[in-house]
Design an enzyme around this catalytic site. Sequence first.
Site, PDB file in Angstrom:
ATOM      1  NE  ARG A 126      -3.191   1.764   5.479  1.00  0.00           N
ATOM      2  CZ  ARG A 126      -3.289   1.534   6.783  1.00  0.00           C
ATOM      3  NH1 ARG A 126      -4.413   1.711   7.397  1.00  0.00           N
ATOM      4  NH2 ARG A 126      -2.238   1.139   7.478  1.00  0.00           N
ATOM      5  CB  THR A 127      -0.749  -2.036   0.212  1.00  0.00           C
ATOM      6  OG1 THR A 127      -0.441  -0.722   0.663  1.00  0.00           O
ATOM      7  CG2 THR A 127      -0.382  -2.172  -1.246  1.00  0.00           C
ATOM      8  CE  LYS A 181       9.937 -24.869   3.096  1.00  0.00           C
ATOM      9  NZ  LYS A 181       9.116 -25.725   2.222  1.00  0.00           N
ATOM     10  NE  ARG A 226       3.945  -3.015   1.056  1.00  0.00           N
ATOM     11  CZ  ARG A 226       3.191  -2.159   1.760  1.00  0.00           C
ATOM     12  NH1 ARG A 226       3.051  -2.324   3.056  1.00  0.00           N
ATOM     13  NH2 ARG A 226       2.589  -1.152   1.172  1.00  0.00           N
ATOM     14  CG  HIS A 265       3.582   2.309  -2.055  1.00  0.00           C
ATOM     15  ND1 HIS A 265       2.673   1.527  -2.750  1.00  0.00           N
ATOM     16  CD2 HIS A 265       3.220   2.215  -0.745  1.00  0.00           C
ATOM     17  CE1 HIS A 265       1.820   0.996  -1.890  1.00  0.00           C
ATOM     18  NE2 HIS A 265       2.133   1.392  -0.677  1.00  0.00           N
TER      19      HIS A 265
HETATM   20  C1  NCD Z   1       2.919   3.175   3.220  1.00  0.00           C
HETATM   21  C2  NCD Z   1       4.012   2.210   2.808  1.00  0.00           C
HETATM   22  O1  NCD Z   1       3.903   0.994   3.015  1.00  0.00           O
HETATM   23  O2  NCD Z   1       4.979   2.708   2.235  1.00  0.00           O
HETATM   24  N1  NCD Z   1       1.763   2.505   3.635  1.00  0.00           N
HETATM   25  C3  NCD Z   1       0.827   2.152   2.697  1.00  0.00           C
HETATM   26  O3  NCD Z   1       1.088   1.383   1.815  1.00  0.00           O
HETATM   27  N2  NCD Z   1      -0.374   2.735   2.762  1.00  0.00           N
HETATM   28  C4  NCD Z   1       3.362   4.205   4.172  1.00  0.00           C
HETATM   29  C5  NCD Z   1       3.992   3.773   5.470  1.00  0.00           C
HETATM   30  O4  NCD Z   1       4.155   2.591   5.748  1.00  0.00           O
HETATM   31  O5  NCD Z   1       4.347   4.675   6.223  1.00  0.00           O
END
Ligand code: NCD
Length: 307
Positions: free
Chosen positions: A51-52, A80, A101, A129
Site C-alpha cells: 500500500r504505502t 553494495k 521506508r 509512520h
Molecule cells: C503498516 C506498516 O508498514 O507499518 N503497513 C502499512 O504501511 N499500511 C502496518 C504493518 O505492516 O503491520
Amino acid sequence: MRHLISPEDLSFEELNTLLDLANDIAHDPKKYSNCCHGKKIATLFYEPSTRTRLSFEAAMLNMGGSVLGFSSADSSSASKGESVADTIRVVSCYADICAMRHPKEGAPYVASINSRIPVINAGDGGHNHPTQTLTDLLTIKSLHGSLENITIGCCGDLKFGRTVHSLIHAMVQFPNVKFVFIAPDELKIPTYLKEEVLDPHGIEYKEVKSLEDVMPELDVLYMTRVQKERFFNEEDYIRLKDSYILDTEKMKLAKEDMLVLHPLPRVNEISVEVDNDPRAAYFKQVQFGVYARMALIMTLLGVEKPE
Ligand code: NCD
C-alpha cells in the site's frame, strides 16, 4: 525545504489545512489531475510494502507527475554497502521529492539532513509512520465526522507497531481524545510514549488485556498486525500472534457506528467475516491513503491548489 519525518513536523494548523486539502481532493480528484505535471517522486523502499509504496506512486500519477525508485534493499546499491546519506545525495539529482521506508529507526531523518529534496518517512523500523497517520486521520474525520471527543481503542502489537505510535503523536492534539490500549503484557505501548506524549498532553488512557470488555466504549477500534519481522525470536511471535482476533461475535458488543480501522496487511487479527460489516472501514482507509498522500506531496512541493 520541508520534510515529514515525524508527525510533529506539521503544526496543528498545517495538519488541519492538509486534511482539508485531502478532503477537497477526495470530493473532486479530477481537479488535481495535472497539478504536479513535470514533477517526479522517488520511492526508496528498503523494506517490503504494498500500500504505502503504490499509494505514493498512485498519488503522484493521479496529479500528472511521474515516479521512479526501488522496492527492496537488494535491488539498490545498499546491497553494495552504500549509505543512506550517499543514496539521498544521488536521488536529489533525479527527483523532486522522495518517500523512504527503512528497517532502521531514524534512517529517513539521516536522509533528510543530507537531502536537497523533501523526504517523507514512509515507515522507519518500529518508530513512526506519519503518512499512515494522515490516512487514519482523514478516514476518521470523513467517516466519523470529527477528530474531537472520541475514544480510540488500539489493539494488538502496540510495542513494535509504528502506525499506532504516530497515531498517538497526532491525536493528542485534538480536544477530548481518550485512548484504550489493548495488548498483552509483552506488546504494550512503549513507556516513552506515555511519558513524553500522553502525560504531557494530559490525555486520559488505560491499558487493558481484554478486547471484549472495552468494545462498548469505543468510537474507533484500530487493529494491528503482530509485527513478526521485529521479534527477536520466533517462539515469542508464535505465542503472541493470535492474541486478538476480531470476529462477528465481538462486533456485536460494539457501538452501531464504531469504525474498525487497520493499516493492513491483515493476517489473522480480523476475521474475514467482519469485512461485510458496514463498520469495517479498512479498505476505505486505503482509498483515503491516496488522497492524504496527494495532499502531502502538494504541500511539501509548494504546489498551489488548482482553481
Ligand atoms: C503498516 C506498516 O508498514 O507499518 N503497513 C502499512 O504501511 N499500511 C502496518 C504493518 O505492516 O503491520
